[in-house]
Structure formats: structure tokens, C-alpha cells
Enzyme design. Structure first.
Site, mmCIF file in Angstrom:
data_model
loop_
_atom_site.group_PDB
_atom_site.id
_atom_site.type_symbol
_atom_site.label_atom_id
_atom_site.label_comp_id
_atom_site.label_asym_id
_atom_site.label_seq_id
_atom_site.Cartn_x
_atom_site.Cartn_y
_atom_site.Cartn_z
ATOM 1 C CD GLU A 100 -3.207 1.022 0.876
ATOM 2 O OE1 GLU A 100 -2.403 1.723 -0.535
ATOM 3 O OE2 GLU A 100 -3.973 1.390 1.135
ATOM 4 C CG ASP A 101 -0.719 4.975 -1.903
ATOM 5 O OD1 ASP A 101 -1.670 3.987 -0.909
ATOM 6 O OD2 ASP A 101 -1.586 4.965 -2.206
ATOM 7 C CG ASP A 104 -5.461 9.094 5.770
ATOM 8 O OD1 ASP A 104 -4.513 9.828 6.625
ATOM 9 O OD2 ASP A 104 -6.787 9.362 5.381
ATOM 10 C CG PHE A 154 -3.527 15.731 0.841
ATOM 11 C CD1 PHE A 154 -4.394 14.251 0.999
ATOM 12 C CD2 PHE A 154 -3.345 16.147 -0.187
ATOM 13 C CE1 PHE A 154 -4.307 13.754 -0.109
ATOM 14 C CE2 PHE A 154 -3.512 14.895 -1.291
ATOM 15 C CZ PHE A 154 -4.428 14.091 -1.114
ATOM 16 C CB VAL A 155 1.814 13.051 2.165
ATOM 17 C CG1 VAL A 155 2.655 14.175 2.883
ATOM 18 C CG2 VAL A 155 1.315 11.871 2.091
ATOM 19 C CG ASP A 161 -3.689 10.972 -6.563
ATOM 20 O OD1 ASP A 161 -4.048 10.216 -5.134
ATOM 21 O OD2 ASP A 161 -4.902 11.086 -6.916
ATOM 22 N NE ARG A 167 -2.417 7.999 -9.024
ATOM 23 C CZ ARG A 167 -3.007 8.117 -8.667
ATOM 24 N NH1 ARG A 167 -1.811 7.550 -7.508
ATOM 25 N NH2 ARG A 167 -4.098 7.825 -7.930
HETATM 26 P P1 IMP Z 1 -7.031 5.110 4.516
HETATM 27 O O1 IMP Z 1 -8.799 4.383 3.553
HETATM 28 O O2 IMP Z 1 -8.294 6.416 5.023
HETATM 29 O O3 IMP Z 1 -6.636 4.559 5.056
HETATM 30 O O4 IMP Z 1 -6.499 5.305 3.250
HETATM 31 C C1 IMP Z 1 -5.612 5.057 2.053
HETATM 32 C C2 IMP Z 1 -6.035 5.923 1.270
HETATM 33 O O5 IMP Z 1 -6.417 7.346 0.872
HETATM 34 C C3 IMP Z 1 -4.200 5.370 1.007
HETATM 35 O O6 IMP Z 1 -4.575 4.408 -0.243
HETATM 36 C C4 IMP Z 1 -4.435 6.814 -1.039
HETATM 37 O O7 IMP Z 1 -4.559 6.981 -2.066
HETATM 38 C C5 IMP Z 1 -5.778 7.708 0.018
HETATM 39 N N1 IMP Z 1 -4.725 8.789 0.718
HETATM 40 C C6 IMP Z 1 -4.288 8.731 2.683
HETATM 41 N N2 IMP Z 1 -3.940 9.450 2.888
HETATM 42 C C7 IMP Z 1 -3.378 9.937 1.045
HETATM 43 C C8 IMP Z 1 -2.471 11.124 1.530
HETATM 44 O O8 IMP Z 1 -2.408 11.882 2.669
HETATM 45 N N3 IMP Z 1 -2.024 12.005 0.342
HETATM 46 C C9 IMP Z 1 -2.484 10.858 -0.570
HETATM 47 N N4 IMP Z 1 -3.185 9.607 -1.323
HETATM 48 C C10 IMP Z 1 -3.500 9.344 0.549
#
Ligand code: IMP
Length: 183
Positions: A100-101, A104, A154-155, A161, A167
Site C-alpha cells: 500500500e502507498d 490513513d 495531505f502528502v 496523488d 504520482r
Molecule cells: P484510508 O482508507 O483512509 O486508510 O486511506 C487510504 C488511501 O487514501 C490511500 O491508499 C491513498 O490512496 C489515500 N490517501 C490517504 N492519505 C493520503 C494523502 O495524504 N495523500 C494522498 N492520498 C492519500
């Protein structure tokens, strides 16, 4: 137009990413010896990370992909996770490393793990380039391989992206606020 000019500050340099991927790759070599894991990357943000990480893994591995989205173009998670399973591989009995990238809120990963468990793999672990633990909304997530802990900002870059852009940046940085407030 130069995308680098939209970045307020660089949080993780490309050199730091390479060095950390080397450490993680060496750990995966030890943890998965004789297990031939599948690196299951979540499209599209994890592609630069899986490419870099896998350079430093020397044991046999396979690659597969899943399509996941939750943000739908904004800058905060909706908790509304859409998952499409693409894996061409048979997952039953296999050791899976979800790549995973960023984690969050954790909604995306916990949904993906729940779905993957129904395929009866031998094991599921997670490798994430970035972790934002202060944003977590689910508490049952164990991320075994974390690249870097980042603050609740937000990164973008290295796969991450904003509205499908940034990206390709070779580092992880924070966007200037004016970029996502201007329409
Ligand atoms: P989660 O479900 O809230 O954990 O979010 C995961 C997904 O949200 C990641 O795979 C990203 O695609 C996107 N995401 C979360 N934080 C960021 C950020 O700071 N920048 C860009 N994409 C984010």
C-alpha cells in the site's frame, strides 16, 4: 508548468525511500524464506513503492494487483471504499503481502484484508510506504512493514496523488494549500 513548484516541503527524499526499501526488502527475505509470497499491490498509488521495494527482495516472489479507491478526488477519506479484485493468481494457501502507498484512517486496508481472508490465504501481512497513525479510525490493523511515519498532512509523490497528479514525483512532499483551495 512544473509540479515541483506546488510542493511546500519535502517530507521523505528519494534517497531515504531507497534506503528504507533496502531494509524492508532484507527483512522480507528473512521472514519469507522458502515461502514465495505474492506482493499484492493496491492500484494505483503503490506502484512506485512495489517497484522499489521488490528490487531489494532476493527470494522468489510473485506480483499481483487489486484496484481500490476511497478518496474520489478529495483530500480526506470518506470511508467509502470501492474494491475490485483483479488477482490473476490463486490466493488460497499463499502468503500475501499487501503493498500500500499510505495507511490513513485504515478503512481501505481493513476492507481489503476482510475480502482477502475469504480467499483462504496462508497468511496476510501489510507493507506500506507511509503510515499516518494519528488519523487511524480502525484499531485492528497490524502493519508489519512500514516505510515512514508521516504527520496528519495531505502528502503527494512517489505514487500518491492529488486528483491523479503528482504520482511521478520521486519524493514524498506536502502540497501547498493554495493548490487544493484554488478551483
Ligand atoms: P484510508 O482508507 O483512509 O486508510 O486511506 C487510504 C488511501 O487514501 C490511500 O491508499 C491513498 O490512496 C489515500 N490517501 C490517504 N492519505 C493520503 C494523502 O495524504 N495523500 C494522498 N492520498 C492519500
Amino acid at each position: 508548468m512544473n509540479l515541483n513548484n506546488d510542493i511546500k516541503k519535502i517530507l521523505v527524499t528519494n534517497e531515504q525511500i531507497e534506503a528504507r526499501c533496502k531494509e524492508l526488502g532484507e527483512q522480507i527475505d528473512i521472514d519469507y524464506e522458502d515461502k514465495k509470497p505474492i506482493l499484492l499491490s493496491l492500484l494505483r498509488g503503490s506502484i512506485p513503492f512495489v517497484t522499489t521495494l521488490s528490487k531489494y527482495i532476493s527470494i522468489p516472489i510473485e506480483f499481483d494487483y487489486m484496484k481500490v479507491s476511497s478518496y474520489h478526488g478529495g483530500t480526506s477519506s470518506t470511508g467509502n471504499v470501492a474494491v475490485t479484485i483483479l488477482p490473476a493468481s490463486k490466493l488460497e494457501g499463499r502468503h500475501l503481502i499487501i503493498v500500500e502507498d499510505i495507511v490513513d484512517t485504515g478503512f481501505t486496508l481493513s476492507t481489503v484484508v476482510k475480502i482477502l481472508k475469504t480467499y483462504k490465504p496462508a497468511s496476510i501481512e501489510v507493507a506500506s510506504l507511509l503510515d499516518k497513525p494519528s488519523m487511524r479510525k480502525v484499531d485492528d490493523l497490524d502493519i508489519k512493514y512500514v516505510g515512514f511515519i508521516v504527520p496528519a498532512e495531505f502528502v503527494v509523490g512517489f505514487g500518491l496523488d492529488y486528483n491523479e497528479l503528482y504520482r511521478q514525483l520521486p519524493y514524498v512532499g506536502v502540497l501547498k494549500e493554495e493548490v487544493y483551495t484554488k478551483k
